[in-house]
Design a protein around this motif. Structure first.
Motif, PDB file in Angstrom:
ATOM      1  N   ARG A 382       0.844  -1.310   0.181  1.00  0.00           N
ATOM      2  CA  ARG A 382       0.076   0.049   0.081  1.00  0.00           C
ATOM      3  C   ARG A 382       0.978   1.226  -0.157  1.00  0.00           C
ATOM      4  N   GLY A 383       0.630   2.361  -0.779  1.00  0.00           N
ATOM      5  CA  GLY A 383       1.335   3.501  -0.614  1.00  0.00           C
ATOM      6  C   GLY A 383       0.456   4.539  -1.620  1.00  0.00           C
ATOM      7  N   ARG A 384       1.329   5.799  -1.691  1.00  0.00           N
ATOM      8  CA  ARG A 384       0.725   6.919  -2.309  1.00  0.00           C
ATOM      9  C   ARG A 384       1.598   6.987  -3.415  1.00  0.00           C
ATOM     10  N   VAL A 385       1.202   7.030  -4.516  1.00  0.00           N
ATOM     11  CA  VAL A 385       1.725   7.412  -5.889  1.00  0.00           C
ATOM     12  C   VAL A 385       1.416   8.830  -6.485  1.00  0.00           C
ATOM     13  N   TRP A 386       2.412   9.424  -6.848  1.00  0.00           N
ATOM     14  CA  TRP A 386       2.425  10.624  -7.301  1.00  0.00           C
ATOM     15  C   TRP A 386       2.661  10.700  -8.944  1.00  0.00           C
ATOM     16  N   LEU A 387       1.791  11.409  -9.466  1.00  0.00           N
ATOM     17  CA  LEU A 387       2.377  11.364 -11.037  1.00  0.00           C
ATOM     18  C   LEU A 387       2.186  12.855 -11.539  1.00  0.00           C
ATOM     19  N   THR A 388       3.039  13.426 -12.414  1.00  0.00           N
ATOM     20  CA  THR A 388       3.001  14.703 -12.988  1.00  0.00           C
ATOM     21  C   THR A 388       2.715  14.850 -14.573  1.00  0.00           C
ATOM     22  N   GLY A 389       2.124  15.452 -15.142  1.00  0.00           N
ATOM     23  CA  GLY A 389       1.732  15.675 -16.438  1.00  0.00           C
ATOM     24  C   GLY A 389       1.713  17.116 -17.057  1.00  0.00           C
ATOM     25  N   VAL A 390       1.949  17.120 -18.254  1.00  0.00           N
ATOM     26  CA  VAL A 390       1.511  18.811 -18.718  1.00  0.00           C
ATOM     27  C   VAL A 390       0.283  18.805 -19.612  1.00  0.00           C
ATOM     28  N   PRO A 391      -0.617  19.540 -19.131  1.00  0.00           N
ATOM     29  CA  PRO A 391      -1.911  19.813 -19.978  1.00  0.00           C
ATOM     30  C   PRO A 391      -1.563  20.449 -21.088  1.00  0.00           C
ATOM     31  N   ASP A 392      -2.134  20.263 -22.204  1.00  0.00           N
ATOM     32  CA  ASP A 392      -2.040  20.862 -23.633  1.00  0.00           C
ATOM     33  C   ASP A 392      -2.910  20.893 -24.412  1.00  0.00           C
ATOM     34  N   ASN A 393      -3.130  21.775 -25.386  1.00  0.00           N
ATOM     35  CA  ASN A 393      -4.275  21.955 -26.155  1.00  0.00           C
ATOM     36  C   ASN A 393      -3.564  22.724 -27.434  1.00  0.00           C
ATOM     37  N   LYS A 394      -4.149  22.466 -28.574  1.00  0.00           N
ATOM     38  CA  LYS A 394      -3.846  23.271 -29.580  1.00  0.00           C
ATOM     39  C   LYS A 394      -4.642  24.530 -29.576  1.00  0.00           C
ATOM     40  N   ALA A 395      -4.171  25.630 -30.300  1.00  0.00           N
ATOM     41  CA  ALA A 395      -4.633  26.968 -30.223  1.00  0.00           C
ATOM     42  C   ALA A 395      -6.139  26.677 -30.708  1.00  0.00           C
ATOM     43  N   ASN A 396      -7.206  27.502 -30.202  1.00  0.00           N
ATOM     44  CA  ASN A 396      -8.320  27.465 -30.729  1.00  0.00           C
ATOM     45  C   ASN A 396      -9.155  26.271 -30.635  1.00  0.00           C
ATOM     46  N   SER A 397      -8.517  25.353 -30.032  1.00  0.00           N
ATOM     47  CA  SER A 397      -8.942  23.853 -29.561  1.00  0.00           C
ATOM     48  C   SER A 397      -9.302  23.886 -28.141  1.00  0.00           C
ATOM     49  N   GLU A 398     -10.645  23.056 -27.891  1.00  0.00           N
ATOM     50  CA  GLU A 398     -11.125  22.929 -26.643  1.00  0.00           C
ATOM     51  C   GLU A 398     -10.804  21.839 -25.985  1.00  0.00           C
ATOM     52  N   GLU A 399     -10.059  20.727 -26.475  1.00  0.00           N
ATOM     53  CA  GLU A 399      -9.896  19.389 -26.064  1.00  0.00           C
ATOM     54  C   GLU A 399      -8.407  19.576 -25.387  1.00  0.00           C
ATOM     55  N   VAL A 400      -8.104  19.150 -24.295  1.00  0.00           N
ATOM     56  CA  VAL A 400      -6.888  19.319 -23.525  1.00  0.00           C
ATOM     57  C   VAL A 400      -6.629  17.860 -23.229  1.00  0.00           C
ATOM     58  N   GLU A 401      -5.255  17.601 -23.562  1.00  0.00           N
ATOM     59  CA  GLU A 401      -4.752  16.431 -23.319  1.00  0.00           C
ATOM     60  C   GLU A 401      -3.568  16.489 -22.286  1.00  0.00           C
ATOM     61  N   ILE A 402      -2.893  15.216 -21.613  1.00  0.00           N
ATOM     62  CA  ILE A 402      -1.966  15.338 -20.681  1.00  0.00           C
ATOM     63  C   ILE A 402      -0.797  14.487 -21.330  1.00  0.00           C
ATOM     64  N   HIS A 403       0.222  15.257 -21.337  1.00  0.00           N
ATOM     65  CA  HIS A 403       1.452  14.630 -21.846  1.00  0.00           C
ATOM     66  C   HIS A 403       2.649  14.607 -20.922  1.00  0.00           C
ATOM     67  N   ASP A 404       3.639  13.775 -21.127  1.00  0.00           N
ATOM     68  CA  ASP A 404       4.670  13.711 -20.531  1.00  0.00           C
ATOM     69  C   ASP A 404       4.417  13.293 -18.891  1.00  0.00           C
ATOM     70  N   LEU A 405       3.741  12.111 -18.776  1.00  0.00           N
ATOM     71  CA  LEU A 405       3.361  11.470 -17.186  1.00  0.00           C
ATOM     72  C   LEU A 405       4.625  10.968 -16.605  1.00  0.00           C
ATOM     73  N   ARG A 406       4.857  11.616 -15.652  1.00  0.00           N
ATOM     74  CA  ARG A 406       6.151  10.970 -14.741  1.00  0.00           C
ATOM     75  C   ARG A 406       5.499  10.192 -13.645  1.00  0.00           C
ATOM     76  N   ILE A 407       6.208   9.504 -12.879  1.00  0.00           N
ATOM     77  CA  ILE A 407       5.702   8.680 -11.849  1.00  0.00           C
ATOM     78  C   ILE A 407       6.770   8.721 -10.651  1.00  0.00           C
ATOM     79  N   ALA A 408       6.365   9.016  -9.357  1.00  0.00           N
ATOM     80  CA  ALA A 408       7.090   8.858  -8.210  1.00  0.00           C
ATOM     81  C   ALA A 408       6.152   8.023  -7.293  1.00  0.00           C
ATOM     82  N   ALA A 409       6.715   7.505  -6.296  1.00  0.00           N
ATOM     83  CA  ALA A 409       5.955   6.519  -5.420  1.00  0.00           C
ATOM     84  C   ALA A 409       6.483   6.855  -4.027  1.00  0.00           C
ATOM     85  N   ASP A 410       5.396   6.589  -3.040  1.00  0.00           N
ATOM     86  CA  ASP A 410       5.748   6.195  -1.640  1.00  0.00           C
ATOM     87  C   ASP A 410       5.164   5.064  -1.117  1.00  0.00           C
TER      88      ASP A 410
END
Length: 517
Positions: A382-410
């Motif tokens: 059992r533990g607490r996992v932390w991830l970080t990612g970069v939200p990004d979208n194209k200009a004048n697009s309403e769809e936001v995606e997550i790129h570059d997911l990185r993981i750390a764990a406890d």
């Protein structure tokens, strides 16, 4: 020492590795590594830049009001004539033996007459205002040489004027009047076979009438009080408008800073002076901002820029809306089952999902996980996992995606980092990525629609502010303390014009001509 069972000898190399790690954990006792700290939480405020805008301020007068004022100012009887004329009819001469001999004397008479005007009317289009003044003359020649008692002549003239209007920096209106006239029926009589006209007599007086029109027109324009109208509209322009009621509340504060002259125009039966107010537009999210403090109406400046109103509208996806979406996706994934490459199937339970903004324009995602291999080689972890990612979208697009997911764990087991491997599996990575992929279109349309409706026609006292949003654009998404933030820039036309509230019959007040979007 016991001999290894055949089943043990057939274990995979990967499983042998897990067993070795487990043995190492047993030998190491209960020694633990320090917990991996969560990514720093940043309460980044929503930042909306101030923008410079312009608001059209039409100051109107009815041509009918100006006509009434001019008709009051100019008397109906323009002038009268009553004078003796010693040579009303010149002597008649004949030529005898090469010399001209007078056969009849000069005949004196008395010229009596009145020249009256008809109603002054105004018309025009664009930048030209036209004055029309009909003139009617009745002139008589009386007691002509003691022979003819009276001969009466009538005539008609039409006076036309083209007026170019302007206004001084101190709001004083000016008018350049170019007036012309012509006699459609010159007044005249025929006496003793000779035609006598009185045009020259009438012209002398008509010149004074024309000079009076040139003098009276700017005076009557000043009486319409363009400055008073502008001052009232200027005061009402210091305002706060609500663009969106909730999720989140959004306010637009307008602070006029300058006002410029953009010309007069005749539009149908209306005379319109157009001023353009420059204003600072600021968007606020959350609590209603304080009203801007009005300033006195400044002098006019010359205005050449095209009018437009530009302001920001925030579209925010609250992290609290994203967290249950991710929690449900992980729960479904766990129910289907997850297999860690080279280790085998794993039973996992996900809960306590947390999302917030962290450094480098990234999102931090915290997930508490409980997992164990079905093989039983590794006990429950059992533990607490932390991830970080970069939200990004194209200009004048309403769809936001997550790129570059990185993981750390406890984790609570230092030798076997089962949780890290769990969050590297393609199924888990994809579930997280898809859950954090957001389509802002629905929120976007709601906020834009709310703003468009809120400011399409907004009453400010006895004035109406109207905004026609013509263009809506947005840039890239930004993580902020309150959610994923999409800055939308709206651009359109705005005007503030006098439009008094309906009043009860007992207190009905009718303003003077064009008195005070």
């Amino acid at each position: 020492m016991a001999t290894p069972r055949a089943s043990d000898r057939r274990r995979s190399p990967a499983l042998a590795t897990w067993l070795a790690l487990a043995a190492a954990t047993t030998l190491a006792g209960c020694h633990r590594k320090p917990a991996v700290p969560p990514p720093p939480r940043l309460e980044i405020p929503v930042h909306l830049p101030e923008t410079a805008s312009t608001v059209v301020v039409p100051i109107t007068a009815q041509l009918a009001d100006l006509e009434r004022a001019l008709n009051r100012a100019v008397p109906q009887t323009l002038w009268s004539i009553d004078r003796e004329e010693p040579r009303c009819v010149s002597a008649q001469r004949v030529k005898v033996f090469g010399e001209r001999i007078k056969v009849t004397p000069d005949l004196a008479c008395r010229i009596v007459g009145t020249v009256r005007r008809g109603p002054i009317t105004l018309s025009g289009s664009g930048e030209t205002l036209r004055i029309n003044l009909p003139v009617n003359a009745t002139i008589s020649a009386e007691d002509v040489g003691g022979i003819i008692r009276r001969e009466t002549a009538t005539g008609a003239a039409s006076v036309h004027g083209d007026v170019r209007l302007s206004v001084n920096p101190d709001w004083t209106p000016t008018a350049r009047v170019s007036i012309r006239y012509d006699w459609t029926t010159p007044p005249g009589v025929t006496l003793f076979g000779k035609r006598i006209t009185f045009v020259d007599k009438a012209d002398q007086k008509l010149a004074g009438v024309i000079a009076g029109l040139e003098r009276d027109l700017p005076k009557e324009l000043r009486a319409l009080d363009a400055r008073g109208q502008a001052a009232a509209a200027w005061r009402e322009g210091f305002t706060v408008l609500q663009l969106n009621e909730d999720n989140p509340p959004v306010w637009l504060r307008i602070t006029p800073t300058e006002i410029g002259y953009a010309g007069y125009r005749v539009m149908g039966r209306e005379l319109r002076l157009t001023a353009i107010a420059k204003a600072l537009t600021q968007t606020f999210v959350g609590d209603r901002p304080a009203d801007p403090a009005p300033t006195p109406l400044p002098n006019l400046v010359r205005q050449s820029k095209q009018p437009h109103l530009t302001f920001q509208i925030p579209v925010v996806a609250d992290y609290a809306q994203l967290e249950p979406v991710l929690a449900r996706a992980l729960k479904k994934l766990a129910a289907r089952g997850i297999t860690i490459p080279r280790a085998g199937p794993v039973d996992a339970k996900f809960d306590d999902v947390t999302i917030y903004a962290t450094t480098d324009n990234r999102l931090a995602v915290g997930i508490t996980v409980e997992a164990k291999l079905r093989s039983g080689v590794i006990e429950k972890t059992r533990g607490r996992v932390w991830l970080t990612g970069v939200p990004d979208n194209k200009a004048n697009s309403e769809e936001v995606e997550i790129h570059d997911l990185r993981i750390a764990a406890d984790t609570d087991r230092e030798a076997v980092n089962l949780l890290i491997d769990l969050f590297k599996t393609p199924e888990v990575v994809e579930a997280i990525r898809q859950s954090l992929t957001q389509d802002f279109a629905r929120d976007y349309d709601k906020v834009i629609g709310s703003a468009r409706k809120a400011i399409a026609a907004k009453r400010l006292g006895d004035f109406m502010l109207r905004v026609n949003m013509k263009q809506v654009t947005h840039g890239r998404v930004v993580p902020t303390g309150s959610g994923l933030f999409l800055a939308v820039q709206a651009r359109g036309d705005a005007s503030i014009a006098y439009q008094p509230r309906p009043r009860a019959a007992s207190t009905l007040h009718t303003p003077g001509p064009a008195k005070a979007r």
